[in-house]
Design a protein around this motif. Structure first.
Motif, PDB file in Angstrom:
ATOM      1  N   UNK A 191      38.141  47.325  42.833  1.00 31.20           N
ATOM      2  CA  UNK A 191      39.399  46.636  43.093  1.00 31.20           C
ATOM      3  C   UNK A 191      39.685  45.674  41.958  1.00 31.20           C
ATOM      4  N   UNK A 192      40.833  45.819  41.348  1.00 32.31           N
ATOM      5  CA  UNK A 192      41.172  45.008  40.174  1.00 32.31           C
ATOM      6  C   UNK A 192      42.132  43.871  40.488  1.00 32.31           C
ATOM      7  N   UNK A 193      42.631  43.794  41.717  1.00 37.07           N
ATOM      8  CA  UNK A 193      43.662  42.807  42.044  1.00 37.07           C
ATOM      9  C   UNK A 193      43.237  41.847  43.150  1.00 37.07           C
ATOM     10  N   UNK A 194      41.933  41.564  43.263  1.00 32.88           N
ATOM     11  CA  UNK A 194      41.463  40.683  44.314  1.00 32.88           C
ATOM     12  C   UNK A 194      41.832  39.236  44.060  1.00 32.88           C
ATOM     13  N   UNK A 195      41.913  38.467  45.145  1.00 31.01           N
ATOM     14  CA  UNK A 195      42.144  37.028  45.045  1.00 31.01           C
ATOM     15  C   UNK A 195      41.463  36.367  46.229  1.00 31.01           C
ATOM     16  N   UNK A 196      40.709  35.321  45.945  1.00 30.35           N
ATOM     17  CA  UNK A 196      40.034  34.590  47.007  1.00 30.35           C
ATOM     18  C   UNK A 196      40.693  33.225  47.169  1.00 30.35           C
ATOM     19  N   UNK A 197      40.745  32.762  48.394  1.00 32.64           N
ATOM     20  CA  UNK A 197      41.303  31.449  48.667  1.00 32.64           C
ATOM     21  C   UNK A 197      40.126  30.515  48.964  1.00 32.64           C
ATOM     22  N   UNK A 198      39.918  29.551  48.096  1.00 35.69           N
ATOM     23  CA  UNK A 198      38.836  28.583  48.241  1.00 35.69           C
ATOM     24  C   UNK A 198      39.447  27.291  48.763  1.00 35.69           C
ATOM     25  N   UNK A 199      38.903  26.731  49.858  1.00 36.65           N
ATOM     26  CA  UNK A 199      39.526  25.545  50.459  1.00 36.65           C
ATOM     27  C   UNK A 199      39.751  24.389  49.490  1.00 36.65           C
ATOM     28  N   UNK A 200      38.911  24.229  48.471  1.00 41.42           N
ATOM     29  CA  UNK A 200      39.057  23.107  47.546  1.00 41.42           C
ATOM     30  C   UNK A 200      39.974  23.433  46.374  1.00 41.42           C
ATOM     31  N   UNK A 201      40.504  24.655  46.331  1.00 42.05           N
ATOM     32  CA  UNK A 201      41.337  25.088  45.209  1.00 42.05           C
ATOM     33  C   UNK A 201      42.808  25.053  45.598  1.00 42.05           C
ATOM     34  N   UNK A 202      43.661  24.811  44.617  1.00 47.01           N
ATOM     35  CA  UNK A 202      45.103  24.782  44.858  1.00 47.01           C
ATOM     36  C   UNK A 202      45.672  26.190  44.926  1.00 47.01           C
ATOM     37  N   UNK A 203      45.187  27.079  44.055  1.00 50.90           N
ATOM     38  CA  UNK A 203      45.736  28.431  43.964  1.00 50.90           C
ATOM     39  C   UNK A 203      44.643  29.470  44.209  1.00 50.90           C
ATOM     40  N   UNK A 204      45.022  30.667  44.698  1.00 52.96           N
ATOM     41  CA  UNK A 204      44.034  31.730  44.847  1.00 52.96           C
ATOM     42  C   UNK A 204      43.389  32.062  43.505  1.00 52.96           C
ATOM     43  N   UNK A 205      42.087  32.318  43.518  1.00 53.12           N
ATOM     44  CA  UNK A 205      41.358  32.651  42.301  1.00 53.12           C
ATOM     45  C   UNK A 205      41.263  34.169  42.170  1.00 53.12           C
ATOM     46  N   UNK A 206      41.770  34.735  41.063  1.00 54.54           N
ATOM     47  CA  UNK A 206      41.699  36.191  40.890  1.00 54.54           C
ATOM     48  C   UNK A 206      40.278  36.654  40.598  1.00 54.54           C
ATOM     49  N   UNK A 207      39.969  37.910  40.955  1.00 53.48           N
ATOM     50  CA  UNK A 207      38.653  38.473  40.662  1.00 53.48           C
ATOM     51  C   UNK A 207      38.720  39.989  40.588  1.00 53.48           C
ATOM     52  N   UNK A 208      37.663  40.570  40.028  1.00 53.03           N
ATOM     53  CA  UNK A 208      37.470  42.019  39.961  1.00 53.03           C
ATOM     54  C   UNK A 208      36.250  42.332  40.817  1.00 53.03           C
ATOM     55  N   UNK A 209      36.364  43.312  41.699  1.00 55.24           N
ATOM     56  CA  UNK A 209      35.277  43.636  42.608  1.00 55.24           C
ATOM     57  C   UNK A 209      34.872  45.099  42.466  1.00 55.24           C
ATOM     58  N   UNK A 210      33.562  45.327  42.470  1.00 55.63           N
ATOM     59  CA  UNK A 210      33.023  46.686  42.452  1.00 55.63           C
ATOM     60  C   UNK A 210      32.028  46.816  43.588  1.00 55.63           C
ATOM     61  N   UNK A 211      32.102  47.929  44.329  1.00 56.98           N
ATOM     62  CA  UNK A 211      31.129  48.203  45.380  1.00 56.98           C
ATOM     63  C   UNK A 211      30.637  49.633  45.227  1.00 56.98           C
TER      64      UNK A 211
END
Length: 141
Positions: free
Chosen positions: A3-23
């Protein structure tokens, strides 16, 4: 799976953090579970999550186990930062898998001198949809 378009929401962050995921998933096949007295089917997995520039962010390994005769599904996960959990729930083939730890997710093996993890025990919920073309999940801790 990638997945190349992931985004995680971290409670201490203002904006979602993008990421790349492989499983990667590998069949463990069928096994007779003596305790349950039923056939179980397993898949082991490994998950890597990196920041877009390739910096490692998260890694985990685990297994999914299905007991079709009882309609049960379980996810066993190990996160090398000293966290582990087992989450389970009901599963009917063709429906979303919904699992929970019911509050037993904890940081294990990261004890201080007082025997405390410093990490509160929290709940983990996950909903997973899988078919021949899609792998989609939503995890909440």
């Amino acid at each position: 799976w990638e997945g190349l378009n992931g985004a995680t929401v971290i409670p201490t962050s203002v904006a979602p953090a993008p990421y790349v995921e492989r499983q990667r998933f590998t069949s463990l096949g069928a096994a007779h579970n003596e305790v349950l007295g039923e056939m179980t089917f397993g898949v082991k997995y490994e998950c890597w999550i990196d920041e877009p520039d390739g910096t490692p962010f998260h890694h985990e390994t685990g297994q999914w186990w299905w007991v079709p005769a009882k309609g049960l599904i379980a996810r066993v996960t190990n996160i090398p930062r000293g966290q582990a959990f087992v989450a389970g729930g009901a599963y009917v083939e063709g429906s979303p898998m919904k699992i929970s730890t019911n509050g037993s997710f904890a940081g294990l093996g990261m004890l201080d001198a007082n025997g405390d993890t410093g990490i509160p025990t929290t709940a983990f919920w996950s909903t997973v949809n899988v078919n021949s073309t899609t792998f989609c999940y939503d995890d909440v801790t």
